[in-house]
Design an enzyme around this catalytic site. Structure first.
Site, PDB file in Angstrom:
ATOM      1  N   GLN A  86     -57.707   5.711  16.240  1.00 47.04           N
ATOM      2  CA  GLN A  86     -58.031   4.782  15.704  1.00 47.04           C
ATOM      3  C   GLN A  86     -58.238   3.366  15.640  1.00 47.04           C
ATOM      4  O   GLN A  86     -57.076   2.428  15.963  1.00 47.04           O
ATOM      5  CB  GLN A  86     -57.123   4.946  14.037  1.00 47.04           C
ATOM      6  CG  GLN A  86     -56.903   6.227  13.540  1.00 47.04           C
ATOM      7  CD  GLN A  86     -57.666   6.283  12.241  1.00 47.04           C
ATOM      8  OE1 GLN A  86     -58.307   5.325  11.627  1.00 47.04           O
ATOM      9  NE2 GLN A  86     -58.330   7.540  11.946  1.00 47.04           N
ATOM     10  N   CYS A  94     -62.959   8.187   5.878  1.00 44.23           N
ATOM     11  CA  CYS A  94     -63.438   7.599   6.259  1.00 44.23           C
ATOM     12  C   CYS A  94     -65.061   7.168   6.149  1.00 44.23           C
ATOM     13  O   CYS A  94     -65.571   5.995   5.352  1.00 44.23           O
ATOM     14  CB  CYS A  94     -63.445   7.475   8.100  1.00 44.23           C
ATOM     15  SG  CYS A  94     -64.812   7.806   8.691  1.00 44.23           S
ATOM     16  N   GLU A 135     -59.837  20.451  17.430  1.00 47.15           N
ATOM     17  CA  GLU A 135     -61.136  19.090  18.425  1.00 47.15           C
ATOM     18  C   GLU A 135     -62.417  19.661  18.456  1.00 47.15           C
ATOM     19  O   GLU A 135     -62.058  20.746  19.598  1.00 47.15           O
ATOM     20  CB  GLU A 135     -60.279  17.888  18.871  1.00 47.15           C
ATOM     21  CG  GLU A 135     -61.119  17.053  19.545  1.00 47.15           C
ATOM     22  CD  GLU A 135     -62.144  16.408  18.290  1.00 47.15           C
ATOM     23  OE1 GLU A 135     -63.069  15.862  18.464  1.00 47.15           O
ATOM     24  OE2 GLU A 135     -61.171  15.951  17.201  1.00 47.15           O
TER      25      GLU A 135
END
Length: 454
Positions: A282, A409, A337
């Site tokens: 981030q 986001c 991921e």
């Protein structure tokens, strides 16, 4: 359309427009002869002159930048960054730098506009009416000061001009604009004075300066035929504590460490993470702890020692660590991921945590093997801007965890995914929105989703 009208509305021409409401993506909506025009660098209600940047005659909508303000909004102020100021850029005969498209708007109004976008997307795509408030985020835990929306970026990406100068792109353009200090970047990044370097032979560079104060890292992408030795003079101009890596045909596909370490150390709420130059983290200095706290709040009642949980689109494992602490050695965390480099970062961080399984791959494919009914008690879902997608949503509906913390986001992709959850009977039990990207149109949300009650 007549030939004269085509010429009048060609890219580069200007129109006088009355701006309407804000739209997803940071534009204000205007209309010209019945056609929608998405206008950047304005404010609702303003009367402006806007230069067309994308105006094909057959297009369903056009794009434009404000170049003059005839009737300004009371919320307009001097831009925080001259290079990103559309009005000054037009007078200088160049486009504005991208990345600070809300810099001309008072901070409170920026947050109101972002809240309006989130609410509009929820109503349009998820069929849900909800008043949203975007919360400010202080730069330091012991202070309520948000520094006026500046100095928050701990990571920046830059390009390099043909003359070897540090640069950034104009919005939706290949045009490069030389830059100096960046007002959104932290002091630690601006202190490097990268704009003073001769970057001939470098195509772009990424810089990370962790908020915890650990050593910065600069990753240089070299042009074809340029060897890492080219960086010798460049590194001599940087402070000795700055680490550096090189990427390029003569340096290898993975970053080659040329000085110091090829990673940075991040610390969040007492937990340590290792993040390499190709890894994800981030960018707001307070985002990691802010989002971890909000996600754990969203999973209240679903986490317990011995539990089975998942961290999907896990990055370097920001949420994996607190999840592992919550379920303890008797529990299990599936950390998924897709990016190989970022997944390797997570493996390094959790190599001594047997309760954590780090899996690299596409989330929907991993869930086919490890999902199914009852697979998880709780899930953190933190997808990229494109969202989780229909298949992943359906797999999570089948798994039926007690709660999902959806970290988003992008308001549009979140609202679309939420619509699919709602069709399956799921409930939105809570939503928080955070202003983690001041001076831009971006906003981060954390939602608590729960399955149908029996």
């Amino acid at each position: 359309m007549s030939p004269g009208t085509e010429q009048e509305n060609a890219p580069g021409r200007t129109l006088e427009l009355r701006l309407g409401p804000v739209a997803h993506g940071g534009h204000m909506v205007a209309r010209h002869e019945g056609r929608v025009v998405f206008v950047r660098h304005g404010l609702p209600g303003e009367l402006v002159r806007a230069e067309l940047t994308d105006a094909a005659p057959e297009a369903t909508f056009w794009r434009a930048d404000v170049v003059d303000v005839l009737e300004p909004s009371t919320h307009r102020r001097d831009h925080v960054w001259d290079l990103a100021d559309s009005l000054k850029a037009h007078r200088a005969g160049r486009p504005p730098v991208g990345g600070a498209e809300f810099g001309h708007i008072a901070l409170d109004e920026q947050r109101r506009l972002k809240a309006a976008v989130v609410s509009e997307q929820l109503e349009r795509l998820a069929g849900l009416e909800l008043d949203v408030e975007v919360e400010p985020v202080a730069l330091r835990e012991d202070s309520g000061d948000d520094a006026g929306g500046l100095a928050w970026r701990t990571r920046c990406s830059f390009s390099v001009t043909a003359e070897g100068r540090l640069a950034m792109h104009a919005h939706r353009s290949e045009t490069l604009i030389p830059v100096g200090p960046m007002p959104l970047a932290t002091e630690e990044i601006n202190r490097l004075r990268l704009w003073e370097l001769d970057l001939d032979g470098v195509e772009r560079l990424e810089v990370a300066a962790p908020a915890c104060g650990s050593a910065p890292l600069v990753v240089f992408t070299l042009a074809d035929g340029v060897a890492p030795s080219r960086l010798t003079d460049v590194l001599a101009r940087l402070s000795p504590e700055v680490s550096a890596s090189a990427v390029g045909p003569d340096a290898g596909r993975a970053p080659l460490t040329v000085r110091g370490r090829g990673s940075v150390s991040e610390r969040v709420l007492g937990r340590h993470y290792t993040v390499t130059g190709e890894g994800f983290w981030q960018i707001h200095r307070r985002a990691p702890e802010t989002l971890v706290a909000a996600a754990l709040e969203a999973l209240d009642g679903a986490l317990a020692p011995g539990g089975q949980v998942a961290d999907l689109y896990a990055g370097a494992g920001l949420f994996t660590a607190p999840l592992a602490d919550a379920v303890g050695p008797a529990g299990h965390v599936l950390s998924v991921e897709g990016a190989p480099g970022t997944s390797r970062d997570a493996r390094r961080t959790f190599k001594r945590r047997p309760e954590v399984a780090v899996v690299q791959g596409r989330v929907e494919r991993v869930l086919r093997r490890h999902g199914g009914a009852g697979a998880f008690d709780a899930v953190v879902l933190d997808p990229p801007r494109a969202g989780a997608g229909r298949e992943t949503v359906h797999q999570l509906v089948e798994a039926a965890p007690r709660a999902i913390a959806y970290v988003a986001c992008d308001p549009a992709s979140f609202a679309r995914d939420l619509g699919w959850f709602r069709k399956a009977g799921w409930q939105l039990e809570g939503l928080r929105a955070f202003d983690l990207y001041p001076m831009t149109h971006h906003v981060e949300t954390v939602a608590r989703l729960t399955p149908p009650r029996a």
